[in-house]
Enzyme design. Structure first.
Site, PDB file in Angstrom:
ATOM      1  N   HIS A  17      37.205 -14.375  -5.753  1.00  0.00           N
ATOM      2  CA  HIS A  17      36.794 -13.349  -6.719  1.00  0.00           C
ATOM      3  C   HIS A  17      36.365 -14.012  -8.031  1.00  0.00           C
ATOM      4  CE1 HIS A  17      39.885 -10.644  -4.513  1.00  0.00           C
ATOM      5  NE2 HIS A  17      38.699 -10.192  -4.184  1.00  0.00           N
ATOM      6  N   LYS A  41      44.256   2.674   0.023  1.00  0.00           N
ATOM      7  CA  LYS A  41      44.840   1.433   0.530  1.00  0.00           C
ATOM      8  C   LYS A  41      46.272   1.242   0.061  1.00  0.00           C
ATOM      9  CE  LYS A  41      40.871  -1.674   0.874  1.00  0.00           C
ATOM     10  NZ  LYS A  41      40.245  -2.853   0.323  1.00  0.00           N
TER      11      LYS A  41
END
Ligand code: ADP
Length: 160
Positions: A17, A41
């Site tokens: 990331h 999630k």
């Protein structure tokens, strides 16, 4: 001012990331890391923990800021005055889902483009799920995540 939004769950943030964020920060005046909250999630780290880990890991990047995003990413991007949504593409397997999302987002907001970037190949096989799994079995993950994440994973394990 050219603003980009980089959305994700960041459970937890990884060097993959950060690689994409650093590349974006060189191309845009401002990059907003949009941390998904209220998503369906189930996450290992709470919203506060994911936020704190991302913010600490990105301290060195003056034009990068972490914000929470609870709604549609295109609406968040529009509200922030962003012209692009950045996504990372690691392998062909990412492509189909990402293309679907990019086209749907364009349908919702024609003026916002999705930009794909490839991380350094060192990180191309990396995702947060693998990191959580490795850590669960006590594997060394310091090559793949910032130090604060190494510590946070260790602390989580201690509590299990
Ligand atoms: P999401 O739940 O939206 O997939 P993630 O936090 O898993 O959120 O990922 C956010 C973005 O970062 C996605 O565009 C994903 O493809 C990208 N990404 C994840 N891991 C990596 C990596 N190792 N290298 C490059 N990009 C990555």
């Amino acid at each position: 001012m050219r603003v980009a939004v980089y959305p994700g769950t960041f459970d937890p943030i990884t060097n993959g990331h950060i690689d994409i964020i650093a590349r974006s920060a060189r191309m845009f005046d401002r990059v907003i890391v949009a941390l998904a909250v209220n998503s369906a999630k189930h996450t290992l780290f709470s919203e506060e923990e994911r936020f704190a880990l991302a913010a600490e890991s990105l301290q060195a990047h003056a034009n990068v800021e972490v914000k929470r995003c609870s709604g549609l990413i295109v609406e968040f991007a529009a509200a922030e005055g962003a012209l692009a949504i950045v996504r990372g593409l690691r392998a062909v397997t990412d492509f189909e889902y990402e293309m679907q999302m990019a086209l749907m987002n364009r349908k919702l907001r024609e003026e916002i483009s999705t930009i794909f970037m490839m991380p350094n190949e060192r990180y191309s096989y990396l995702n947060s799920t693998i990191i959580r799994e490795l850590s669960r079995y006590d594997a060394d993950v310091k090559e793949f995540v910032p130090d604060c994440v190494v510590r946070a994973l260790r602390a989580k394990r201690g509590k299990e």
